[in-house]
Design an enzyme around this catalytic site. Structure first.
Site, PDB file in Angstrom:
ATOM      1  N   ARG A   1      -4.691  -6.491 -11.809  1.00 49.31           N
ATOM      2  CA  ARG A   1      -3.737  -6.521 -11.344  1.00 49.31           C
ATOM      3  C   ARG A   1      -3.109  -7.910 -11.963  1.00 49.31           C
ATOM      4  O   ARG A   1      -2.200  -8.535 -11.323  1.00 49.31           O
ATOM      5  CB  ARG A   1      -3.088  -6.341  -9.926  1.00 49.31           C
ATOM      6  CG  ARG A   1      -4.127  -5.455  -8.604  1.00 49.31           C
ATOM      7  CD  ARG A   1      -3.685  -3.909  -9.543  1.00 49.31           C
ATOM      8  NE  ARG A   1      -2.134  -4.075  -8.178  1.00 49.31           N
ATOM      9  CZ  ARG A   1      -1.955  -3.754  -6.856  1.00 49.31           C
ATOM     10  NH1 ARG A   1      -3.148  -2.944  -6.501  1.00 49.31           N
ATOM     11  NH2 ARG A   1      -1.082  -3.889  -6.185  1.00 49.31           N
TER      12      ARG A   1
ATOM     13  N   TYR B   1      -4.895   9.010  -0.685  1.00 43.22           N
ATOM     14  CA  TYR B   1      -3.763   9.133  -0.419  1.00 43.22           C
ATOM     15  C   TYR B   1      -2.940  10.409  -0.039  1.00 43.22           C
ATOM     16  O   TYR B   1      -1.951  10.258   0.275  1.00 43.22           O
ATOM     17  CB  TYR B   1      -3.187   8.210  -1.896  1.00 43.22           C
ATOM     18  CG  TYR B   1      -3.241   6.484  -1.161  1.00 43.22           C
ATOM     19  CD1 TYR B   1      -3.164   6.537  -0.695  1.00 43.22           C
ATOM     20  CD2 TYR B   1      -3.734   6.191  -2.581  1.00 43.22           C
ATOM     21  CE1 TYR B   1      -2.559   4.555  -1.605  1.00 43.22           C
ATOM     22  CE2 TYR B   1      -4.033   5.147  -2.224  1.00 43.22           C
ATOM     23  CZ  TYR B   1      -3.735   3.898  -1.976  1.00 43.22           C
ATOM     24  OH  TYR B   1      -3.997   2.121  -1.966  1.00 43.22           O
TER      25      TYR B   1
ATOM     26  N   ARG C   1       2.638  -9.144  -9.038  1.00 39.41           N
ATOM     27  CA  ARG C   1       3.549 -10.126  -7.723  1.00 39.41           C
ATOM     28  C   ARG C   1       3.636 -11.153  -8.390  1.00 39.41           C
ATOM     29  O   ARG C   1       4.140 -12.274  -7.954  1.00 39.41           O
ATOM     30  CB  ARG C   1       4.086  -9.565  -6.825  1.00 39.41           C
ATOM     31  CG  ARG C   1       4.310  -8.278  -6.555  1.00 39.41           C
ATOM     32  CD  ARG C   1       4.032  -7.593  -5.465  1.00 39.41           C
ATOM     33  NE  ARG C   1       2.899  -7.019  -5.532  1.00 39.41           N
ATOM     34  CZ  ARG C   1       2.058  -6.748  -4.483  1.00 39.41           C
ATOM     35  NH1 ARG C   1       3.033  -6.375  -2.897  1.00 39.41           N
ATOM     36  NH2 ARG C   1       0.904  -6.570  -4.480  1.00 39.41           N
TER      37      ARG C   1
ATOM     38  N   ASP D   1       0.814   3.077 -12.330  1.00 34.32           N
ATOM     39  CA  ASP D   1       0.512   2.763 -11.438  1.00 34.32           C
ATOM     40  C   ASP D   1      -1.085   4.338 -11.167  1.00 34.32           C
ATOM     41  O   ASP D   1      -0.468   5.175 -10.999  1.00 34.32           O
ATOM     42  CB  ASP D   1       0.701   3.247 -10.027  1.00 34.32           C
ATOM     43  CG  ASP D   1       0.173   2.380  -8.810  1.00 34.32           C
ATOM     44  OD1 ASP D   1       0.237   0.950  -7.365  1.00 34.32           O
ATOM     45  OD2 ASP D   1      -0.332   3.369  -7.886  1.00 34.32           O
TER      46      ASP D   1
ATOM     47  N   ARG E   1      11.445  -7.423 -12.041  1.00 31.94           N
ATOM     48  CA  ARG E   1      11.687  -6.105 -11.219  1.00 31.94           C
ATOM     49  C   ARG E   1      12.832  -6.738 -10.123  1.00 31.94           C
ATOM     50  O   ARG E   1      13.220  -5.316  -9.630  1.00 31.94           O
ATOM     51  CB  ARG E   1      10.110  -6.763  -9.933  1.00 31.94           C
ATOM     52  CG  ARG E   1       9.969  -5.785  -8.984  1.00 31.94           C
ATOM     53  CD  ARG E   1       9.652  -4.241  -9.466  1.00 31.94           C
ATOM     54  NE  ARG E   1       9.238  -3.380  -8.362  1.00 31.94           N
ATOM     55  CZ  ARG E   1      10.159  -3.271  -6.484  1.00 31.94           C
ATOM     56  NH1 ARG E   1      11.276  -3.375  -7.350  1.00 31.94           N
ATOM     57  NH2 ARG E   1       9.912  -2.778  -5.924  1.00 31.94           N
TER      58      ARG E   1
HETATM   59  O1  CP3 Z   1      -1.613  -5.582 -13.242  1.00 29.43           O
HETATM   60  C1  CP3 Z   1      -2.418  -4.181 -12.931  1.00 29.43           C
HETATM   61  O2  CP3 Z   1      -3.315  -4.188 -13.058  1.00 29.43           O
HETATM   62  C2  CP3 Z   1      -1.728  -3.306 -13.865  1.00 29.43           C
HETATM   63  C3  CP3 Z   1      -0.492  -2.255 -13.000  1.00 29.43           C
HETATM   64  C4  CP3 Z   1      -1.147  -1.829 -11.668  1.00 29.43           C
HETATM   65  C5  CP3 Z   1      -0.896  -2.181 -10.403  1.00 29.43           C
HETATM   66  N1  CP3 Z   1      -0.949  -1.175  -9.912  1.00 29.43           N
HETATM   67  C6  CP3 Z   1       0.596  -1.412  -9.912  1.00 29.43           C
HETATM   68  C7  CP3 Z   1       1.602  -2.029  -9.241  1.00 29.43           C
HETATM   69  C8  CP3 Z   1      -2.653  -1.430 -11.211  1.00 29.43           C
HETATM   70  C9  CP3 Z   1      -3.835  -1.115 -12.265  1.00 29.43           C
HETATM   71  C10 CP3 Z   1      -2.587  -0.785 -10.385  1.00 29.43           C
HETATM   72  C11 CP3 Z   1      -3.369   0.134  -9.273  1.00 29.43           C
HETATM   73  C12 CP3 Z   1      -3.630   0.920  -7.679  1.00 29.43           C
HETATM   74  N2  CP3 Z   1      -2.229   1.119  -7.269  1.00 29.43           N
HETATM   75  C13 CP3 Z   1      -4.794   0.271  -6.986  1.00 29.43           C
HETATM   76  C14 CP3 Z   1      -6.077  -0.009  -7.270  1.00 29.43           C
HETATM   77  C15 CP3 Z   1      -6.865  -1.228  -7.258  1.00 29.43           C
HETATM   78  C16 CP3 Z   1      -6.433  -1.783  -6.522  1.00 29.43           C
HETATM   79  O3  CP3 Z   1      -5.724  -2.698  -5.560  1.00 29.43           O
HETATM   80  O4  CP3 Z   1      -7.296  -1.644  -5.447  1.00 29.43           O
HETATM   81  C17 CP3 Z   1      -4.877   1.116  -5.964  1.00 29.43           C
HETATM   82  C18 CP3 Z   1      -4.664   1.183  -4.833  1.00 29.43           C
HETATM   83  C19 CP3 Z   1      -2.875   1.343  -6.215  1.00 29.43           C
HETATM   84  C20 CP3 Z   1      -1.753   1.872  -4.864  1.00 29.43           C
HETATM   85  C21 CP3 Z   1      -0.977   0.620  -5.120  1.00 29.43           C
HETATM   86  N3  CP3 Z   1       0.833   0.925  -5.374  1.00 29.43           N
HETATM   87  C22 CP3 Z   1      -0.746  -0.390  -3.999  1.00 29.43           C
HETATM   88  C23 CP3 Z   1      -1.778  -0.636  -2.737  1.00 29.43           C
HETATM   89  C24 CP3 Z   1       0.147  -1.543  -4.269  1.00 29.43           C
HETATM   90  C25 CP3 Z   1       0.597  -1.722  -3.339  1.00 29.43           C
HETATM   91  C26 CP3 Z   1       1.449  -2.668  -2.383  1.00 29.43           C
HETATM   92  C27 CP3 Z   1       2.393  -2.847  -1.496  1.00 29.43           C
HETATM   93  O5  CP3 Z   1       3.493  -3.421  -2.313  1.00 29.43           O
HETATM   94  O6  CP3 Z   1       1.267  -4.204  -1.386  1.00 29.43           O
HETATM   95  C28 CP3 Z   1       0.670  -0.323  -4.937  1.00 29.43           C
HETATM   96  C29 CP3 Z   1       1.980  -0.952  -5.876  1.00 29.43           C
HETATM   97  C30 CP3 Z   1       1.527  -1.841  -6.962  1.00 29.43           C
HETATM   98  N4  CP3 Z   1       1.336  -1.208  -7.535  1.00 29.43           N
HETATM   99  C31 CP3 Z   1       2.555  -2.880  -7.289  1.00 29.43           C
HETATM  100  C32 CP3 Z   1       2.762  -3.130  -8.813  1.00 29.43           C
HETATM  101  C33 CP3 Z   1       2.568  -4.603  -9.484  1.00 29.43           C
HETATM  102  C34 CP3 Z   1       3.317  -3.660  -6.408  1.00 29.43           C
HETATM  103  C35 CP3 Z   1       5.054  -3.615  -5.377  1.00 29.43           C
HETATM  104  C36 CP3 Z   1       5.558  -3.659  -6.906  1.00 29.43           C
HETATM  105  O7  CP3 Z   1       6.593  -4.692  -7.506  1.00 29.43           O
HETATM  106  O8  CP3 Z   1       6.830  -3.750  -6.017  1.00 29.43           O
END
Ligand code: CP3
Length: 371
Positions: free
Chosen positions: A50, A174, A54, A99, A63
Site C-alpha cells: 500500500r 468480501y 493515502r 484494488d 484523489r
Molecule cells: O500501493 C498499493 O499497495 C497499491 C494499491 C492497492 C490498493 N488496494 C489501493 C487502495 C493495493 C495493493 C490494495 C490491496 C487491497 N485492497 C487489499 C490487500 C492488502 C491489505 O491491505 O490487506 C485489501 C484487503 C483491499 C480492500 C480494500 N480497499 C480496503 C480494506 C480498503 C481501505 C478502505 C479505507 O479507506 O480504509 C480499500 C480502499 C483502497 N484501496 C484505497 C487505496 C489507495 C484507499 C481508498 C481511497 O483512496 O479512497
C-alpha cells in the site's frame, strides 16, 4: 552517404517480439527479483505494501479530482499514482495501483469501495445460484485499462513492477459477507456447511486472479503478489482442507508466467507450514512472526518478505530506527525483501518512509549475518 542511421534490421525483430514488453537483462537482475529468486543482492531490496495511496500528498491531490475506481480506469492517472512512491522514496519496486476487488467490478459485481470502510458488495454471493454472477474475467475486453496502465508504468520504471490479485479466501470473504468483517464468520460458516458451493466459488476467484495476473505480466509486470490478507482467521485444519488446494492450483498455474510469485496473509503464524506447501516463491510475513522463526518454518528455497510493524512508522524517527534495526538484525542474508508487515497506514509521515528506505539500503546484510 551520411544519411540517417539504419533502422533496426528485420533480423532483430524476432528477438524483440519474443522478449515482448518484459524486462530487459538489466531489470531481470534488479535486487528485488534476485532476492525473490533466493539470490544474494548488492543491497537489500525494499518496497511497501500500500505504498501508493493515502499517505502521500501527491496521491491525495490526484484523489481530490477522481474516485478510486475512476483512477484505476484511467491509465494515465493509475500510472501516475503507481510511480509516485517510487519517485519519492526510491523503493526497489512499484506495485500496480488497483484494488483486489477491481476484477470483480470489471465483470459486473456491484462492489463499491467506501472510504474508511473498504469494499462493500450490495448483493452478496451466498448460494450456488449466486455463482452465476461470477463469470470469467477477460482482461482484454473487461478491463482494457489494466494492461494499458501496466504498459505506461513499465515504459517509465527503472525498477520492477509487481502485479497483484486478491487471494481466493479473501475475495470470497468480501463476496459472502457483503463487506469487511472481523472474523469472516458467515464466510467460514458457508465453507463448513456447503463445501461444493464454497469450492466452486474459490475456484472461480482463483481463475479470475490467474486471468488478471496473466494480463499484468504479459503487459510487463515482473513479479506478482497474491494478497490473501484474511486467511489468518482460519485454523490450519480448515485452511488445509478448504483453501490450500485452490491456492496451490493458482500458484501452479502462475508458474507458466515465469515471474516470482509472492503470497501474503495477515496473522499466518499458525499457517506457515501450510503456506510453504502451497509452493509460492516468496512468503510475506506480518509483524507477529519473527523473521528468524519464519525462516526456520518455511522451506529454504522460498524467499521471505516483511515484516516491520506499520505502527513503527507512526512515531518518531528514533522509534522507527530502533524497530527497523530489530527487523534487520534477524534478516536472512539472501532470499529476503524488506517490507512492512501490512500496508502503510494512511496517517504515516511519508518522510519517515523515505528515511526507512535509506536505512534498509545502508544495511549490510552479510556483515550482520557474520557478526
Ligand atoms: O500501493 C498499493 O499497495 C497499491 C494499491 C492497492 C490498493 N488496494 C489501493 C487502495 C493495493 C495493493 C490494495 C490491496 C487491497 N485492497 C487489499 C490487500 C492488502 C491489505 O491491505 O490487506 C485489501 C484487503 C483491499 C480492500 C480494500 N480497499 C480496503 C480494506 C480498503 C481501505 C478502505 C479505507 O479507506 O480504509 C480499500 C480502499 C483502497 N484501496 C484505497 C487505496 C489507495 C484507499 C481508498 C481511497 O483512496 O479512497
Amino acid at each position: 552517404l551520411f544519411g540517417p542511421p539504419p533502422a533496426h534490421s528485420v533480423l532483430d525483430m524476432p528477438t524483440l517480439v519474443a522478449e515482448g514488453p518484459r524486462a530487459g537483462p538489466q531489470l531481470s537482475d534488479a535486487p528485488l527479483l534476485r532476492a525473490l529468486r533466493g539470490e544474494e543482492t548488492p543491497r537489500l531490496p525494499v518496497w511497501f505494501m500500500r505504498q501508493a495511496g493515502r499517505s502521500l500528498p501527491e496521491y491525495r491531490e490526484v484523489r481530490r479530482g477522481a474516485g478510486l475506481v475512476e483512477i484505476t480506469h484511467t491509465p494515465e492517472l493509475a500510472a501516475e499514482v503507481t510511480l509516485q512512491p517510487v519517485r519519492r522514496h526510491g523503493v526497489d519496486a512499484a506495485i500496480l495501483f488497483s484494488d483486489i476487488v477491481t476484477p470483480l467490478e470489471a465483470i459486473g459485481v456491484d462492489v463499491e469501495i467506501r472510504p474508511g470502510v473498504g469494499p462493500v458488495i450490495a448483493t452478496p454471493v451466498r448460494s450456488a445460484a449466486d455463482l452465476r454472477r461470477l463469470r470469467p474475467f477477460e482482461p482484454a475486453s473487461d478491463a482494457p485499462w489494466l494492461e494499458e496502465t501496466v504498459r505506461l508504468v513499465c515504459a517509465e520504471l527503472r525498477v520492477p513492477l509487481i502485479g497483484f490479485a486478491g487471494g481466493p479466501f479473501t475475495l470470497a470473504s468480501y463476496l459472502i459477507e457483503g463487506g469487511p468483517s472481523k472474523v469472516q464468520a458467515r464466510a467460514r460458516a458457508l465453507m463448513l456447511s456447503d463445501s461444493p458451493t464454497w469450492r466452486a466459488l474459490l475456484e472461480r476467484l482463483a481463475d479470475i486472479a490467474l486471468a488478471s495476473l496473466t494480463a499484468q505480466v504479459a503487459a510487463g509486470a515482473q513479479a506478482v503478489q497474491i494478497f490473501d490478507s484474511w486467511v489468518g482467521s482460519l485454523s490450519a485444519r480448515h485452511y488445509d482442507e478448504h483453501v490450500l488446494p485452490v491456492v496451490k492450483r493458482l500458484l501452479d498455474g502462475l508458474k507458466a508466467l515465469d515471474v516470482p510469485r509472492i503470497y501474503f496473509g495477515l496473522g499466518t503464524g499458525h499457517l506457515l507450514e501450510s503456506i510453504g506447501r502451497a509452493g509460492p516463491d516468496a512468503v510475506g510475513l506480518d509483524w507477529r512472526v519473527p523473521l528468524r522463526e519464519g525462516r526456520r518454518r518455511i522451506p529454504p528455497g522460498i524467499a521471505l518478505q516483511g515484516n516491520l510493524d506499520p505502527v513503527a512508522c507512526l512515531g518518531s524517527g528514533a522509534v522507527l530506527e530502533a524497530e527497523a534495526a530489530e527487523v534487520l538484525a534477524h534478516a536472512p542474508s539472501s532470499g529476503y525483501v524488506f517490507n512492512l508487515g501490512h500496508g502503510v497506514l494512511p496517517e504515516t509521515d511519508p518522510g519517515l518512509l523515505t528515511h526507512l528506505v535509506e536505512l534498509v539500503h545502508a544495511h549490510d546484510a552479510r556483515a550482520e549475518a557474520s557478526s
